[in-house]
Design a protein around this motif. Structure first.
Motif: not given
Lengths: 282, 338, 447, 168
Positions: B60-61, B128, B285, C4-5
């Motif tokens: 994710e990061t 992403g 998160y 959102q992810y």
């Protein structure tokens, strides 16, 4: 101890000869479900062990109006035994699938308390034990087989070869109370076998498992129902008598107090089951 | 004989992490030439899925697909320091460290991209899926994998990151108990239904239904795994488990799985849970933690349900059939339960 | 929220899933090394005894016996688990010198070529023990004249001069005086075994001046650092490899097996395997503490709790291991998710001759929750309100100060209970359905 | 102590091993034959983690002297796992997260296979009875039951496809 020899005799005479030769130094195992854990954890340290899987005692055969069950017949083999549904039911309620595939009917006679659900059923069936030793074979009623906590009437030079079970019409009931539904040590096991004469119960045998140092019959409960119809009053009286006859003990699953109480409750439930059972061979 | 049904509820909070003597975890991340990222840790996966959750946080990061992450953990020759997997701390502490390390590594990638694309880092966005593009100009883009390769072979630069998260030590005031013992709190409320057999005292648990609030979930299926396993364990603690079944006598302490009582598949109730997500202020998160707490609320919910079913209050665990039967006997004698 | 992810919030397949379902995952005890020795331990058959003598002569004659490890072999013979983070005292020996304090306490370790030989040699070690009076009950252990388990003269862990972890907040007696009802409860729990499917264990392998220890610890550095202190080895001479644990639940944080196995590898130069058998896991590995929790609550007629006094006793067994910390956690959480203005907690870590206890899932909190939540139902019954209402009325909210002085944040008890009520179809009265965890207004705060 | 040679069939291939007297099948599979999917949870016959199939029947390898399996057919998870991909049962356990720590999984899967061969559409009660000898401390069993049910459904779907293929 490091095991020096594992004997695997191919016949009963060979097994008896080894037993005669090595005497009490020889640990005899059947399915291994009781002995092997003790060996694996170093609690039992035998030098010499004899396994019986190859002696040819795994069969089940008809002998007139009786069934001769080889001592090495597995519990799984009993689960589908149509001739003696009580035995099949008891076997189905014993341990787990894999253990039933390994454990034997002969071994079940030696299972330490609270075990021996099949043995309890055999007692209700008035089974006999065929012991074979140097002097030949002898038949002993199962009711006389156990002599105390983990002691039996089998001589040091004898092996259990078969268990002989009468096949007769009648009714049966089997009730096992554990803390779980499956694969559970018994709080109490009750096996009942009776003939019916109209409404009246005849030739009743009420066997209790996990209610004493070995499976035992409740003479009081049997007397309370013999010749009588299974009314709620008769059942209650038998349940009370069974609770008095029991010689319960404490262990991980139940206390003495709770076991005695449950002997009464489970005998009551077993007799209620008997009263409602459809007529079938037992 | 009667079978009596009852319902009980219980609500709990649960602290994430502890203060210990300071409670740190670290993470290191570096890109390989092919653009996958190795995340190096020293935390143990107890089965809850730590590796999976850390890979998700790293992916994710970094803005790369989950499959691009390799988790290498718990070799002290390579892994940076970690306190350990306990106290519901791993997703929060290790997750924060992984996120911090990933941010540092991401900055290195973004720096390269900004140089190649001749824009400022502030104008770059991650898609992403392993790509970096100029905000508003999606055709101006770079693949992170390509940048990682060129970083090694063309620019001689590292794409790497270090991360640490530490809960500072908080001494307890020995007089007042003033302390800061945790990082955040998760919540649960359980409703249990039971059926009591008044002849045997046996309790059948019919259902364990719960609501949880655990902050942001990283992997909802794994959260459900904790909740379900914990519900079973709570039921097991409430009704079955003890190493001293004959206490105060220490005889018959169990030596095996036959004697150490736990419910099996046949005893399973309906286990159902809804999960709310209210992000925490300090978890990666917004996570909180769910590892330990799931056995907690089922225990009093079941014990309360037993009381509502049959009127017997048992204040000692485990609530055995014998305890219930003795309680029913006492009620029948009009003395009230002990 | 989740949208959102890209990756966080997705139920993705586990990275170790294929390895688990194919049985290819390697756990500690699946490894084997050439020349590996097996370590088994001679354990005390008594709950409390002086060690008069240990005779190894018969054990040494067992074929396959390699050597024994006694207390004299241990460089720094004290378990340091919490000592690492400054929590004293150091009361447990790796191998005790002259006294055993619980049944199953290790006395001598045996190293042998095979497991069977190790078991046989263990059985041949002759112990000369002098039995001492033992205590198994916490109240008895705290009473005058009790057998003393520790080496400092009483049976409690000392917290900076106090025999218990204290919380003092508000004026609990004033709260009781103001209350409409006083409700007291005593709750008891039993020791619980972690029962992971994979037993605790490790294999220590000597390698060119270093030792690599394969272990199923829940904390590789914690285990390494403790082992380094006990063995007097520079930490850089140790490498701990783990990370794949067949169930932990808190039981694999104790660092019991690694120091002995590594010591065995040091003394023999050979790999040493020390893996608990199931009976050891069941009988001598740490358990969750037995607890006795006494709660006295002062309650207003509407169910609002105005004062709570808690005396908590946790039985740490013969050695405290992680339990002193669990008690601090217990004390910090003695009000559960509720706002109580006057709170008094004394939480004791009590030594007895039972099996040592340590961390387990819900460390210090699980059994407190049992007591608190049963108590809540009793309060509801006493006040004639339903169990939902009593919890909503007492629920803590953001901004509320907890007895340990931390201001509540991230609170969602109210929303969680509302969700549970919806899940089971329990209709909440409008005033409960409308509540939130938002900080109290000034008006709400007065109470 | 005189070691003996024991020959049996493992995963369809003949093997011969030199074993010490009364060595268990578990011990030999794990330490001599490298089949470490056969786990070692208790050696008391109580956890099911060491389950193997003996002539297709589940047995506990920790209680079985390897000499007793001479001439017989032993199957472990190593023998069933395809080179690429997963068996139906493995796929079902993976998809349902029918494991956490994974230690009980090989035993659970072997008993599931044996169950579905005998009873392709087991009820929950059938599943509970068949798997009652396999302990899991992590999952609460719910996802394991889901995995068994999914494997049964996938198996019957596969059987339908196969029989349709056969009729064409």
């Amino acid at each position: 101890m490091t095991v020096s020899t594992y004997f695997q005799p191919d016949s009963l005479p060979e097994a008896l000869a080894l037993l005669g030769e090595h005497g009490p130094d020889l640990l005899v195992i059947a399915g291994g479900t009781v002995a092997m854990p003790l060996i694996n954890e170093g609690i039992s340290l035998p030098a010499k062990v004899m396994g019986l899987r190859r002696v040819g005692l795994g069969g089940i055969e008809q002998r007139g109006d009786r069934l001769a069950i080889g001592a090495m017949a597995t519990l799984t083999a009993l689960t589908t035994l149509q001739e003696v549904p009580l035995l099949a039911e008891a076997a189905r309620h014993t341990a787990s699938w894999a253990v039933r595939n390994m454990g034997t009917v002969g071994g079940n006679l030696f299972t330490p308390p609270p075990g021996g659900d099949v043995a309890t059923a055999l007692l209700a069936l008035d089974a006999q034990v065929e012991l074979v030793g140097p002097a030949g074979a002898r038949l002993l009623p199962l009711s006389g087989f156990w002599t105390g906590f983990m002691t039996t009437a089998a001589g040091p030079d004898e092996l259990v070869a078969r268990i002989v079970v009468p096949v007769a019409p009648g009714r049966h009931a089997f009730v096992k109370l554990g803390r779980k539904a499956a694969n559970t040590p018994a709080v109490v096991t009750v096996a009942v076998r009776a003939a019916m004469d109209g409404e009246a119960v005849r030739d009743v045998r009420i066997a209790l498992g996990a209610a004493g140092p070995h499976p035992l019959r409740s003479a009081g409960a049997e007397a309370a129902v013999e010749g009588r119809a299974l009314t709620p009053e008769v059942i209650a009286s038998a349940a009370g008598a069974a609770a008095e006859d029991a010689q319960p003990f404490s262990d991980q699953v139940a206390s003495t107090w709770y076991r005695r109480r449950m002997v009464g409750v489970m005998v009551g439930r077993a007799l209620a089951q008997l009263a409602s059972a459809e007529q079938r061979g037992a | 004989m009667a079978r009596l049904r009852g319902t009980g509820i219980a609500a709990v909070n649960y602290p994430t992490g502890m203060n210990l003597g300071g409670d740190p975890s670290q993470a290191l991340i570096h890109a390989t030439t092919s653009g996958s990222f190795n995340v190096v840790l020293a935390a143990a996966d107890l089965g809850q899925g730590l590796r999976t959750v850390m890979a998700q946080i790293a992916a994710e990061t970094l803005g790369v697909p989950y499959g691009q992450i390799v988790i290498q953990t718990a070799d002290t020759d390579t892994g940076p320091h970690d306190m350990g997997t306990f106290a519901s701390r791993a997703t929060h502490r290790v997750g924060n460290a992984v996120k911090a390390a990933a941010i540092e590594a991401r900055e290195a990638v973004l720096q390269l991209a900004s140089e190649e694309l001749e824009v400022s880092i502030a104008d770059l966005v991650l898609d992403g899926r392993g790509g970096i593009q100029v905000a508003g100009s999606p055709q101006k883009r770079r693949d992170i994998a390509d940048l990682a390769s060129r970083a090694q072979f063309q620019y001689g630069r590292t794409i790497a990151g270090r991360g640490v998260y530490m809960k500072p030590k908080s001494d307890v005031d020995p007089e007042t108990g003033a302390m800061d013992p945790d990082s955040t709190q998760a919540y649960a409320c359980t409703v249990a239904e039971v059926e009591v057999d008044t002849e045997t005292g046996a309790v059948a648990v019919l259902s364990i239904r719960s609501a949880y609030e655990v902050g942001q979930q990283v992997n909802p299926a794994l959260v459900q795994g904790q909740i379900t396993g914990g519900a079973w364990m709570g039921m097991s603690h409430a009704l079955y488990e003890t190493t001293e079944p004959c206490y105060p006598s220490r005889d018959h302490s169990p030596k095996d799985f036959a004697g150490y009582l736990m419910p099996g598949m046949a005893e399973l109730p309906i286990i159902e849970a809804v999960v709310l997500e209210v992000p925490s202020s300090n978890g990666p998160y917004g996570v909180k933690g769910v590892g330990e707490m799931t056995a907690n609320s089922p225990i009093p919910a079941i014990v309360n349900a037993i009381y509502h079913a049959c009127g017997v209050r048992v204040d000692s665990l485990p609530v055995t059939p014998e305890a219930i039967l003795r309680g029913l006997d006492a009620l029948a004698q009009g003395k009230g339960a002990a | 929220m989740t949208a959102q992810y890209h990756v966080v919030g997705e139920s993705l397949e586990r990275t170790d899933g294929v390895a688990h379902v194919t049985g290819r995952t390697l756990y500690t005890a699946d490894l084997a090394f050439p020349g590996m020795l097996h370590l088994k331990v001679v354990r005390s058959p008594l709950h409390h005894a002086l060690i008069r003598g240990v005779d190894l002569s018969a054990a040494e004659r067992v074929p396959g016996f390699v050597r024994a490890l006694t207390h004299a072999d241990v460089p720094h013979n004290v378990y340091t688990i919490l000592g690492l983070i400054g929590v004293e005292p150091e009361e447990e020996f790796v191998l005790p010198v002259d006294r055993v304090r619980y049944k199953g306490e290790p006395i001598v370790a045996i190293l042998a070529e095979t497991e069977a030989a190790a078991y046989e040699a263990v059985g041949k070690v002759q112990l000369d023990l002098e039995e001492l009076p033992a205590v198994f009950d916490m109240d008895e252990a705290l009473a005058p004249g009790a057998p003393i388990v520790t080496h400092w003269g009483n049976n409690t862990f000392m917290y900076e001069g106090h025999p218990c972890r204290r919380v003092r907040y508000g004026d609990v007696e004033a709260g009781f005086a103001q209350a409409d009802h006083i409700l007291e409860g005593e709750y008891r729990t039993s020791p619980i075994e972690h029962a992971p499917l994979e037993t605790t264990g490790c294999i220590a392998v000597p390698e060119a001046g270093r030792f690599t220890v394969y272990t199923n610890t829940q904390a590789v550095y914690f285990s390494l650092d403790n082992t380094s202190i006990i063995l007097g080895l520079q930490p850089n001479r140790l490498r701990f490899i783990g990370g794949t644990v067949g169930g932990g639940f808190g039981g694999k944080v104790d660092v019991i097996v690694e120091p002995l196995a590594t010591l065995g590898a040091m003394r023999t130069g050979r790999p040493v395997r020390y893996v608990y058998n199931r009976q050891e896991e069941m009988q001598v590995s740490s358990t969750r503490s037995a607890e006795t929790i006494r709660i006295k609550d002062g309650v207003m007629a509407d169910g609002t709790i105005v004062a709570r006094k808690v005396t908590g006793l946790a039985d740490c067994g013969a050695y405290s291991r992680q339990t002193p910390y669990a008690i601090t956690k217990f004390a910090a959480n003695a009000t559960g998710p509720y706002r109580i203005p006057n709170v008094w907690v004394d939480a004791y870590c009590v030594y007895t001759n039972r099996t040592p206890t340590s961390a387990m899932r819900g460390f210090g909190v699980t059994m407190g929750h049992f007591a608190i939540e049963v108590q809540m139902d009793k309060i509801a019954e006493r006040c004639g309100i339903d169990p939902w209402t009593v919890r909503f009325r007492n629920a803590h909210r953001n901004g509320d100060v907890k007895p340990h002085r931390k201001v509540t944040s991230d609170a969602t008890l109210i929303e969680t209970m509302q969700a549970a009520a919806r899940l089971v179809g329990h209709g909440l009265p409008p005033e409960l359905a409308a509540m939130t965890s938002a900080p109290r207004t000034e008006w709400e705060g007065e109470r | 102590m005189a070691s003996v040679v024991v020959a049996f069939e493992l995963g369809g291939r003949p093997v011969e091993v030199l074993v010490s007297p009364l060595a268990t099948l578990q011990q030999v599979l794990r330490t001599q034959l490298g089949h470490t999917s056969v786990k070692d949870g208790c050696r008391q016959g109580g956890c099911g983690s060491c389950t193997v199939l003996l002539d297709g029947e589940p047995v506990l390898s920790c209680l079985l002297p390897v000499e007793d399996v001479a001439g017989r057919r032993v199957t472990t998870l190593e023998d069933l796992t395809p080179v690429d991909g997963l068996t139906t049962v493995q796929r079902a356990f993976l998809d349902a997260n029918g494991f956490q720590c994974g230690y009980c999984t090989p035993g659970m899967e072997l008993v599931t296979k044996a169950l579905l061969e005998r009873n392709p559409a087991p009820t929950r009660a059938d599943i509970a009875e068949a798997l009652s000898g396999n302990v899991c401390r992590c999952t609460g069993y719910v996802p394991i039951i889901a995995a068994v049910e999914a494997a049964a459904a996938a198996g019957s779907a596969a059987a339908v496809v196969a029989s349709e293929g056969a009729t064409r």
